[in-house]
Design a protein around this motif. Structure first.
Motif, mmCIF file in Angstrom:
data_model
loop_
_atom_site.group_PDB
_atom_site.id
_atom_site.type_symbol
_atom_site.label_atom_id
_atom_site.label_comp_id
_atom_site.label_asym_id
_atom_site.label_seq_id
_atom_site.Cartn_x
_atom_site.Cartn_y
_atom_site.Cartn_z
ATOM 1 N N GLN A 242 0.811 -1.214 0.000
ATOM 2 C CA GLN A 242 0.000 0.000 0.000
ATOM 3 C C GLN A 242 0.846 1.267 0.000
ATOM 4 O O GLN A 242 1.980 1.260 0.485
ATOM 5 C CB GLN A 242 -0.869 0.086 1.263
ATOM 6 N N ILE A 253 -2.099 -2.797 -3.585
ATOM 7 C CA ILE A 253 -1.900 -3.955 -4.457
ATOM 8 C C ILE A 253 -2.802 -5.054 -3.909
ATOM 9 O O ILE A 253 -2.593 -5.544 -2.804
ATOM 10 C CB ILE A 253 -0.434 -4.411 -4.475
ATOM 11 N N ARG A 254 -3.806 -5.443 -4.673
ATOM 12 C CA ARG A 254 -4.880 -6.288 -4.155
ATOM 13 C C ARG A 254 -5.116 -7.493 -5.067
ATOM 14 O O ARG A 254 -5.131 -7.362 -6.290
ATOM 15 C CB ARG A 254 -6.159 -5.461 -4.045
ATOM 16 N N VAL A 262 -4.601 -2.855 -8.962
ATOM 17 C CA VAL A 262 -4.341 -1.701 -8.110
ATOM 18 C C VAL A 262 -5.680 -1.080 -7.740
ATOM 19 O O VAL A 262 -6.475 -0.739 -8.620
ATOM 20 C CB VAL A 262 -3.445 -0.667 -8.816
ATOM 21 N N LEU A 272 -3.049 -5.629 -12.936
ATOM 22 C CA LEU A 272 -1.662 -6.065 -13.028
ATOM 23 C C LEU A 272 -1.578 -7.443 -13.672
ATOM 24 O O LEU A 272 -0.734 -7.688 -14.533
ATOM 25 C CB LEU A 272 -1.026 -6.089 -11.634
ATOM 26 N N VAL A 284 6.657 -5.787 -7.901
ATOM 27 C CA VAL A 284 5.828 -4.607 -8.089
ATOM 28 C C VAL A 284 6.587 -3.404 -7.531
ATOM 29 O O VAL A 284 7.319 -3.518 -6.544
ATOM 30 C CB VAL A 284 4.451 -4.776 -7.386
ATOM 31 N N LEU A 286 6.066 0.814 -6.616
ATOM 32 C CA LEU A 286 5.209 1.975 -6.452
ATOM 33 C C LEU A 286 6.089 3.205 -6.356
ATOM 34 O O LEU A 286 7.007 3.255 -5.522
ATOM 35 C CB LEU A 286 4.348 1.858 -5.188
ATOM 36 N N VAL A 295 2.556 2.753 -10.844
ATOM 37 C CA VAL A 295 2.698 1.390 -10.341
ATOM 38 C C VAL A 295 3.194 0.513 -11.473
ATOM 39 O O VAL A 295 2.591 0.468 -12.552
ATOM 40 C CB VAL A 295 1.366 0.841 -9.791
ATOM 41 N N TYR A 297 4.588 -3.382 -12.764
ATOM 42 C CA TYR A 297 4.439 -4.812 -12.485
ATOM 43 C C TYR A 297 5.318 -5.594 -13.451
ATOM 44 O O TYR A 297 5.095 -5.552 -14.669
ATOM 45 C CB TYR A 297 2.977 -5.226 -12.632
#
Length: 348
Positions: A242, A253-254, A262, A272, A284, A286, A295, A297
């Motif tokens: 986060q 990042i989920r 994202v 991603l 990843v 940020l 962001v 990936y």
């Protein structure tokens, strides 16, 4: 070696309640889960990659509103952290269908002794790393765990974090190449979140002060190489990194089932990987600079997300922030798990 680990675990007993926590996302559609033991010994991921084993954990208390986060500092004393709550996206509300396999063979951790808590895989190979901090530079981080008292999960700060381990929530993986972060659906949460976490929060001044920076001044970068190895069953969602500000998550990042993306402010800001398989390692990055957040990936030259952002009092977070609890239909022992292989933060 085991004596040092035992002392780190015993330091948890000094944790007590303080002020309101700032780091959390309010659960929409679910109250805090009741306590239960965490799952140990991850099952095989969807794409291979077996879950990580560990020793016994501590008993998780019942989570609930009120109270505050307790912290363990150098002397084992408790220190409060004030602030306001934040809000997570609408996708957190309601229960979803089953994700991966059911969690089985989870031991009862209610009678685990401090020695059981501290004594895990971390010290088994004297030729390799002994503690998570031997693998990751945790100088400017603190750790929040899904154990403690209702509304007041335990925090571990420097210098205690330097030699801290607590299976199954925070430990080296069996190969000694990653740090396991695990949070179970029945775990203790902060007073402003219904979801449990085993998660690092960025600090400064050798871990003695909260980091707080602006997206409009300087260049702030966090790069994580990690593997998501397990999801809860009923609501298979986890946050693995986060950027947060004083009151809310800015970007996260989920992973939801197989959709790795994202999120920001409850919105899907960019995919991603649309078909992420558990056990797949990825990198990843940020970057917050010039009033924008980017962001990256895997391809660290071309951002997947590039968005305007003007936020102050920001900081990075990394680990496993499990987006489920028993109110979402998960068993208290269901868990999210993330393994971090490398973690770096720079501020220019």
């Amino acid at each position: 070696m085991r004596a040092w680990i035992l002392l780190a675990a015993l330091g948890l007993a000094a944790a007590c309640s303080g002020g309101t926590e700032t780091d959390d996302s309010t659960a929409r559609g679910g109250g805090a889960g009741v306590g239960g033991g965490a799952g140990v010994g991850g099952g095989a991921g969807v794409g291979g990659g077996a879950g990580v084993g560990g020793g016994a954990g501590t008993t998780a208390g019942r989570s609930g509103a009120g109270g505050s986060m307790s912290t363990v500092d150098a002397a084992g004393d408790a220190t409060p952290e004030g602030g306001t709550s934040d809000a997570s996206g609408a996708r957190d509300a309601g229960g979803e269908g089953a994700g991966d396999r059911a969690d089985t063979n989870v031991p009862d951790l209610s009678d685990a002794s401090p020695a059981d808590v501290a004594d895990g895989d971390a010290g088994s190979d004297p030729s390799g790393p002994t503690y998570p901090a031997d693998l990751l530079d945790l100088t400017n981080w603190k750790l929040t765990l899904p154990v403690g008292t209702p509304g007041s999960p335990t925090e571990i700060r420097q210098p205690a974090l330097r030699t801290f381990v607590m299976p199954p929530y925070f430990l080296l993986d069996p190969a000694g190449t990653g740090v396991v972060f695990q949070a179970h659906a029945g775990g203790v949460t902060t007073s402003n979140s219904g979801y449990p976490r085993s998660e690092l929060r960025e600090m400064t001044a050798a871990g003695t002060a909260n980091a707080a920076w602006s997206t409009t001044s300087g260049t702030h970068t966090m790069t994580i190489t990690q593997t998501i190895t397990h999801l809860p069953v009923a609501k298979p969602h986890v946050v693995a990194g986060q950027i947060h500000d004083a009151s809310d998550d800015v970007v996260m990042i989920r992973l939801e089932r197989t959709h790795l993306f994202v999120e920001g402010g409850g919105d899907d800001l960019g995919t991603l990987n649309p078909s992420y398989a558990l056990g797949t390692r990825f990198t990843v990055r940020l970057v917050a600079a010039g009033g924008r957040i980017r962001v990256y990936y895997e391809d660290l030259a071309t951002p997947k997300v590039d968005m305007p952002s003007s936020h102050t009092d920001c900081y990075f977070k990394a680990g496993a922030y499990t987006q489920s609890n028993i109110a979402q239909g998960d068993d208290p022992s269901a868990y999210g798990e993330v393994v971090i292989h490398s973690l770096s933060v720079t501020h220019l």
